[in-house]
Scaffold this motif. Sequence first.
Motif, PDB file in Angstrom:
ATOM      1  N   ARG A  92     -22.091  41.194  36.588  1.00 28.04           N
ATOM      2  CA  ARG A  92     -21.936  39.896  35.912  1.00 28.04           C
ATOM      3  C   ARG A  92     -22.508  38.777  36.787  1.00 28.04           C
ATOM      4  NH1 ARG A  92     -21.747  36.224  32.207  1.00 28.04           N
ATOM      5  NH2 ARG A  92     -19.976  34.836  32.162  1.00 28.04           N
ATOM      6  N   ILE A  93     -22.246  38.838  38.081  1.00 27.86           N
ATOM      7  CA  ILE A  93     -22.764  37.832  39.020  1.00 27.86           C
ATOM      8  C   ILE A  93     -24.289  37.844  38.998  1.00 27.86           C
ATOM      9  CG2 ILE A  93     -22.954  37.204  41.466  1.00 27.86           C
ATOM     10  CD1 ILE A  93     -20.038  38.352  41.738  1.00 27.86           C
ATOM     11  N   VAL A  94     -24.882  39.026  39.030  1.00 31.23           N
ATOM     12  CA  VAL A  94     -26.341  39.140  39.001  1.00 31.23           C
ATOM     13  C   VAL A  94     -26.880  38.578  37.687  1.00 31.23           C
ATOM     14  CG1 VAL A  94     -28.243  40.808  38.902  1.00 31.23           C
ATOM     15  CG2 VAL A  94     -26.484  41.013  40.657  1.00 31.23           C
ATOM     16  N   THR A  95     -26.195  38.861  36.592  1.00 38.13           N
ATOM     17  CA  THR A  95     -26.612  38.318  35.299  1.00 38.13           C
ATOM     18  C   THR A  95     -26.549  36.796  35.315  1.00 38.13           C
ATOM     19  OG1 THR A  95     -25.869  40.302  34.151  1.00 38.13           O
ATOM     20  CG2 THR A  95     -26.114  38.315  32.818  1.00 38.13           C
ATOM     21  N   ARG A 104     -24.005  27.847  42.953  1.00 36.82           N
ATOM     22  CA  ARG A 104     -23.020  27.795  44.038  1.00 36.82           C
ATOM     23  C   ARG A 104     -21.917  28.813  43.766  1.00 36.82           C
ATOM     24  NH1 ARG A 104     -22.117  21.758  46.175  1.00 36.82           N
ATOM     25  NH2 ARG A 104     -24.255  21.009  45.945  1.00 36.82           N
ATOM     26  N   ALA A 105     -21.221  29.191  44.821  1.00 39.30           N
ATOM     27  CA  ALA A 105     -20.139  30.165  44.699  1.00 39.30           C
ATOM     28  C   ALA A 105     -19.068  29.684  43.719  1.00 39.30           C
ATOM     29  CB  ALA A 105     -19.522  30.450  46.062  1.00 39.30           C
ATOM     30  N   GLY A 106     -18.746  28.398  43.762  1.00 34.46           N
ATOM     31  CA  GLY A 106     -17.732  27.858  42.861  1.00 34.46           C
ATOM     32  C   GLY A 106     -18.140  27.968  41.401  1.00 34.46           C
ATOM     33  N   GLU A 107     -19.411  27.744  41.121  1.00 36.60           N
ATOM     34  CA  GLU A 107     -19.916  27.890  39.749  1.00 36.60           C
ATOM     35  C   GLU A 107     -19.803  29.345  39.289  1.00 36.60           C
ATOM     36  OE1 GLU A 107     -23.646  25.130  38.965  1.00 36.60           O
ATOM     37  OE2 GLU A 107     -23.811  26.124  40.924  1.00 36.60           O
ATOM     38  N   LEU A 108     -20.142  30.260  40.186  1.00 34.79           N
ATOM     39  CA  LEU A 108     -20.059  31.683  39.855  1.00 34.79           C
ATOM     40  C   LEU A 108     -18.611  32.108  39.616  1.00 34.79           C
ATOM     41  CD1 LEU A 108     -22.662  33.003  42.434  1.00 34.79           C
ATOM     42  CD2 LEU A 108     -22.917  32.986  39.941  1.00 34.79           C
ATOM     43  N   PHE A 162     -26.589  30.544  45.955  1.00 33.40           N
ATOM     44  CA  PHE A 162     -26.968  31.952  45.901  1.00 33.40           C
ATOM     45  C   PHE A 162     -28.052  32.152  44.858  1.00 33.40           C
ATOM     46  CE2 PHE A 162     -22.764  31.625  47.579  1.00 33.40           C
ATOM     47  CZ  PHE A 162     -22.760  32.519  48.635  1.00 33.40           C
ATOM     48  N   ARG A 163     -28.983  33.063  45.165  1.00 35.08           N
ATOM     49  CA  ARG A 163     -30.065  33.366  44.238  1.00 35.08           C
ATOM     50  C   ARG A 163     -30.381  34.853  44.324  1.00 35.08           C
ATOM     51  NH1 ARG A 163     -34.331  34.135  47.466  1.00 35.08           N
ATOM     52  NH2 ARG A 163     -34.334  33.045  49.453  1.00 35.08           N
ATOM     53  N   LEU A 164     -31.006  35.371  43.278  1.00 34.82           N
ATOM     54  CA  LEU A 164     -31.396  36.781  43.254  1.00 34.82           C
ATOM     55  C   LEU A 164     -32.534  37.041  44.231  1.00 34.82           C
ATOM     56  CD1 LEU A 164     -31.444  37.780  39.487  1.00 34.82           C
ATOM     57  CD2 LEU A 164     -29.812  38.453  41.230  1.00 34.82           C
TER      58      LEU A 164
END
Length: 116
Positions: free
Chosen positions: A23-26, A34-38, A76-78
């Motif tokens: 889900r995070i990768v998607t 940002r981590a908070g958005e994720l 964070f980015r892919l």
Amino acid sequence: MRQNVDTTAGTVIEALSDPTRRRIVTLLSSGPKRAGELAAAAGMSAPAMSRHLRVLLSALVIADERLDEDARARVFRLQPESIKAVQAWLDHLMTGRAEPGPSRPGEPAGEPAGDG
């Protein structure tokens, strides 16, 4: 080289074996976050998100960077290279060849050219 691709693909596949990390990768496929958005998008606590991000970072599925305007914030980015390693491994499986690489024109995949 083959061993390296297999190892990289295996590490990525293992990291993506968890549905939350998929889900995070998607979520990151639409752009850096940002981590908070994720965490908010995934409906989980910051510490839980941090654990998942650590796994993805160590598998090189994602990368992080500090923002100039706030050194405490990380985005964070892919890492597309990790996904390409999995794709290369899957492509190799689909061709049925011992080693990855293009076939010669007119040669069926996985069968060496012969004199007859």
